[in-house]
Design an enzyme around this catalytic site. Sequence first.
Site, PDB file in Angstrom:
ATOM      1  N   CYS A 280       0.967   8.802   4.957  1.00  0.00           N
ATOM      2  CA  CYS A 280       0.425   9.837   5.843  1.00  0.00           C
ATOM      3  C   CYS A 280      -0.031   9.170   7.148  1.00  0.00           C
ATOM      4  O   CYS A 280       0.031   7.954   7.295  1.00  0.00           O
ATOM      5  CB  CYS A 280      -0.743  10.554   5.185  1.00  0.00           C
ATOM      6  SG  CYS A 280      -2.186   9.518   5.081  1.00  0.00           S
TER       7      CYS A 280
ATOM      8  N   CYS B 215      -2.691   6.364   6.894  1.00  0.00           N
ATOM      9  CA  CYS B 215      -2.122   5.125   6.332  1.00  0.00           C
ATOM     10  C   CYS B 215      -1.295   4.410   7.398  1.00  0.00           C
ATOM     11  O   CYS B 215      -1.359   3.184   7.536  1.00  0.00           O
ATOM     12  CB  CYS B 215      -1.245   5.439   5.124  1.00  0.00           C
ATOM     13  SG  CYS B 215      -2.090   6.351   3.813  1.00  0.00           S
TER      14      CYS B 215
END
Lengths: 77, 124
Positions: A10, A13
Site C-alpha cells: 500500500c 509501505c
Amino acid sequence: MKIQVLGTGCSRCNMLEANVRAAVAESGSNAVVEKVTDLDMMMDLGVMVTPALAVDGKVVSAGKVLTKEQVLSIIKE
Amino acid sequence: MAECNCGCGQKTNLIYACSGAANTGFLADQVARGLMKDGTGSMTCLAAVGAELSGFVASARGADSNIVIDGCAVGCGAGIFERLGLPYTQFVVTDYGVKKGKTEITGEVIEEVKNAIKGALCNG
C-alpha cells in the site's frame, strides 16, 4: 547490513521503502534493501502492524512510516 | 495497483491474554479469542512480548491500542507492558465476579465477561 521493509504494497509501505532506499543511498552504506510482502514471513517475525522495518532480522519499527532521517539514524547505530 | 489489504491506515487494536494455568487464565484466553472473532482486534502473543521478541514489541509500540486481559490481580500481562514501557489498557477477569480456582468456565461465563469488556472498550 540487511534491511527489510515489511508490507503488502500500500502507499504507506511504499513510502517507507522509498525513504529507506533514499537513506541507504545518502549514507553510502552497502546495506541490502529487501521488500517483504509475504504475510507468513511477517508473522514469523511477529509483525502485527505494517509497515514495519527490520535490520539484520531484528524488527526496529512497526506501524510507522519512518522518515529518511530516522532511517539514517538507525543505519548509523 | 492491487487493493491494499495490509491494514495500513486502519485502527490497529492488539489483544493479549494471560493464558495462565488457572481457570481465570483459560477464561482470559477465551475472552481474547472471542473479542478477536467479534472484530474488536487481533489477538497476539503476550509471551512473545514478555520474551522481548522484536517484532512483537515493535508491533505493540506501533499499535493504536493494546488490550491486555489478565486472569487475576497478579497482573502478569500488565506487568510485562509496564516493564517494557508499552502503552496498554488492562482488564482483569476476576473483576467480573469470577473466582480464581473456583468458578467453572462455561460458554455463558465467557460470553458475559467478553461482552462486559467490549462494553467498557466502547464506552472508554
